[in-house]
Design a protein around this motif. Sequence first.
Motif, PDB file in Angstrom:
ATOM      1  N   THR A 114      12.163   5.726  -1.440  1.00 54.53           N
ATOM      2  CA  THR A 114      11.165   5.890  -0.370  1.00 54.53           C
ATOM      3  C   THR A 114      11.202   7.299   0.193  1.00 54.53           C
ATOM      4  O   THR A 114      10.149   7.863   0.558  1.00 54.53           O
ATOM      5  CB  THR A 114      11.405   4.866   0.750  1.00 54.53           C
ATOM      6  OG1 THR A 114      12.745   5.007   1.234  1.00 54.53           O
ATOM      7  CG2 THR A 114      11.187   3.451   0.246  1.00 54.53           C
ATOM      8  N   ALA A 131       4.384   8.056   0.388  1.00 49.54           N
ATOM      9  CA  ALA A 131       4.769   6.969   1.287  1.00 49.54           C
ATOM     10  C   ALA A 131       4.824   7.471   2.722  1.00 49.54           C
ATOM     11  O   ALA A 131       5.075   8.657   2.982  1.00 49.54           O
ATOM     12  CB  ALA A 131       6.132   6.401   0.884  1.00 49.54           C
ATOM     13  N   ASP A 158       7.921   3.591   5.929  1.00 49.33           N
ATOM     14  CA  ASP A 158       8.644   3.030   4.783  1.00 49.33           C
ATOM     15  C   ASP A 158      10.105   3.486   4.797  1.00 49.33           C
ATOM     16  O   ASP A 158      11.027   2.703   4.513  1.00 49.33           O
ATOM     17  CB  ASP A 158       7.983   3.451   3.476  1.00 49.33           C
ATOM     18  CG  ASP A 158       6.599   2.851   3.304  1.00 49.33           C
ATOM     19  OD1 ASP A 158       6.235   1.967   4.105  1.00 49.33           O
ATOM     20  OD2 ASP A 158       5.889   3.261   2.365  1.00 49.33           O
ATOM     21  N   ALA A 218      13.429   1.102   5.144  1.00 51.39           N
ATOM     22  CA  ALA A 218      14.509   1.137   4.155  1.00 51.39           C
ATOM     23  C   ALA A 218      15.843   1.451   4.814  1.00 51.39           C
ATOM     24  O   ALA A 218      16.889   0.891   4.447  1.00 51.39           O
ATOM     25  CB  ALA A 218      14.181   2.179   3.077  1.00 51.39           C
ATOM     26  N   TYR A 236       5.092  -1.841  -5.414  1.00 50.94           N
ATOM     27  CA  TYR A 236       5.202  -0.788  -4.407  1.00 50.94           C
ATOM     28  C   TYR A 236       5.185   0.588  -5.061  1.00 50.94           C
ATOM     29  O   TYR A 236       4.551   1.526  -4.558  1.00 50.94           O
ATOM     30  CB  TYR A 236       6.493  -0.970  -3.612  1.00 50.94           C
ATOM     31  CG  TYR A 236       6.774   0.177  -2.670  1.00 50.94           C
ATOM     32  CD1 TYR A 236       6.002   0.373  -1.529  1.00 50.94           C
ATOM     33  CD2 TYR A 236       7.787   1.083  -2.949  1.00 50.94           C
ATOM     34  CE1 TYR A 236       6.251   1.439  -0.673  1.00 50.94           C
ATOM     35  CE2 TYR A 236       8.059   2.146  -2.099  1.00 50.94           C
ATOM     36  CZ  TYR A 236       7.287   2.326  -0.953  1.00 50.94           C
ATOM     37  OH  TYR A 236       7.526   3.390  -0.110  1.00 50.94           O
ATOM     38  N   ASP A 252       2.530  -2.562   0.402  1.00 44.19           N
ATOM     39  CA  ASP A 252       3.288  -1.701   1.307  1.00 44.19           C
ATOM     40  C   ASP A 252       4.778  -2.045   1.224  1.00 44.19           C
ATOM     41  O   ASP A 252       5.186  -3.029   0.599  1.00 44.19           O
ATOM     42  CB  ASP A 252       2.765  -1.833   2.743  1.00 44.19           C
ATOM     43  CG  ASP A 252       2.828  -3.272   3.248  1.00 44.19           C
ATOM     44  OD1 ASP A 252       3.514  -4.117   2.610  1.00 44.19           O
ATOM     45  OD2 ASP A 252       2.195  -3.573   4.261  1.00 44.19           O
ATOM     46  N   TYR A 253       5.607  -1.246   1.902  1.00 49.21           N
ATOM     47  CA  TYR A 253       7.059  -1.444   1.793  1.00 49.21           C
ATOM     48  C   TYR A 253       7.537  -2.686   2.533  1.00 49.21           C
ATOM     49  O   TYR A 253       8.609  -3.204   2.254  1.00 49.21           O
ATOM     50  CB  TYR A 253       7.803  -0.213   2.320  1.00 49.21           C
ATOM     51  CG  TYR A 253       9.242  -0.173   1.861  1.00 49.21           C
ATOM     52  CD1 TYR A 253       9.552   0.162   0.554  1.00 49.21           C
ATOM     53  CD2 TYR A 253      10.278  -0.500   2.725  1.00 49.21           C
ATOM     54  CE1 TYR A 253      10.862   0.176   0.102  1.00 49.21           C
ATOM     55  CE2 TYR A 253      11.599  -0.490   2.300  1.00 49.21           C
ATOM     56  CZ  TYR A 253      11.895  -0.153   0.978  1.00 49.21           C
ATOM     57  OH  TYR A 253      13.185  -0.143   0.533  1.00 49.21           O
TER      58      TYR A 253
END
Length: 473
Positions: free
Chosen positions: A211, A220, A224, A228, A422, A428-429
């Motif tokens: 990400t 991104a 995101d 993460a 993704y 989306d994340y």
Amino acid sequence: MKRAEPWLRCAPAVALLLSACSFAPPLKTPQTSAADAYKETGSWTQAQPADRLPRDRWWALYGNSELDDLQQRLIGGNPTLAAAVADYAQARALSDQARAGLFPTLGLNASVDRARESVNAPLRGPTTPIYYDTNTLGGSISYELDLWGQIRNQVAAGEDNAAAAAADLENARLSLIAQLVEDYMQLRSLDHAGKILVDTVTAYARALTLTEQRHGAGIAAGLDVSQAQTQLAAARSQLAQTLAQRALMEHAIAALLGVSASTFTIEPAIVDIHEPRIPTGIPGTLLQRRPDIAAAQRRMMAANANIGVARAAYFPSLTLGGQGGVESTRFSNWLTAPSTFWAIGPNALLSVFDGGLRRAQVAQARAEFDASAANYRGTVVTAFQQVEDSLATLNYYYDAAVQEKAAVDAAQRTLDLSMALYVQGAVDYLTVVTSQTALLQTQLQALDLDTLQLRASVDLIRALGGGWQQDGR
């Protein structure tokens, strides 16, 4: 020679007949409701105590050599088990003390005295010496006739209490070994959970790197990256909590072994512990082997014998005694007939008035029996409950584990697919985060269910009083 009186000739037979008397009431074991089969599975029959059947090394059914070593260390070092051994030795000694009442008491005495008599002593003759020696050597014997079974009931109560203490010792050994097996299984489960979390942290770190790269390339959003980072930090926190739980479990095992937690270590490892094949049609005779049931029954038997002891106090005690020896002012006269003395005869003792003491003692003995009978019944009912609980846990957790493993496979496929989408920009994340969370939860839940099944098998073995032989008995 003068012929003996008829009643005198019959005295030995009368004494023998009376010695068979006992005022302990017939033992009435409480009845417990019993079904024809276990509610969850299998069949059983009403049991009788058989707690002396072999149950050693049942933990070997799990096929773990390290566990076998830990059990041997527990048996040799656990303080609670050592105290139970001492309690049994004490109960055995008390039983031997009671048994000593069945035998006569023999005694010897000797004295060498130099005495001065008062000149003004009453009835003193003018030729009586003021100073004189008294040398005595004698012996005595005393034997209480157990006419009313009081001593025999005391012996029976002592033997039953000793047998109950032996069952307590076996129950302590069984419970401690089962506790160690469960703790070891929980420790290895935490090791496995730690491995899952370590792998998860590694996977989350890779996802964070991905990400961050995508964010650096403008593909991104910063959200995101934050998501993460949150996932990775949460996984690391779970890993630290799991390591803390493992440390506490390791310390608990050290305490069971009777060693300092500061000097005890079990190296982390992924160990496969297989659930043993427990016979589904477990016969009820296995319940006979529960030491706590045997202990409760034998205490009830001891309480019943104590009723006979209390009731016998209403009747006189008869003791046969005798003594004899030699007494002289000079040692050289000991072997002459005039120096000998002796006395022999019975002694009877009966309490005429005691202010209701004996009546209260009988009432106390009966109340103690009622309490022990209720405890026995409660122990039996609890035993059936524990077996049913363990069987239900094994049955339903097995079905749950099968479904949970299917959920793990599905969650893994979902995560793989969501990560691929993704990367392609199709989702989306948050979708990835949701998939990651679902996979970790199902993995840990599947591990918990496996551990619960193993612990339920230990509980079932403990509920049945130990292991079993190959023929299922």
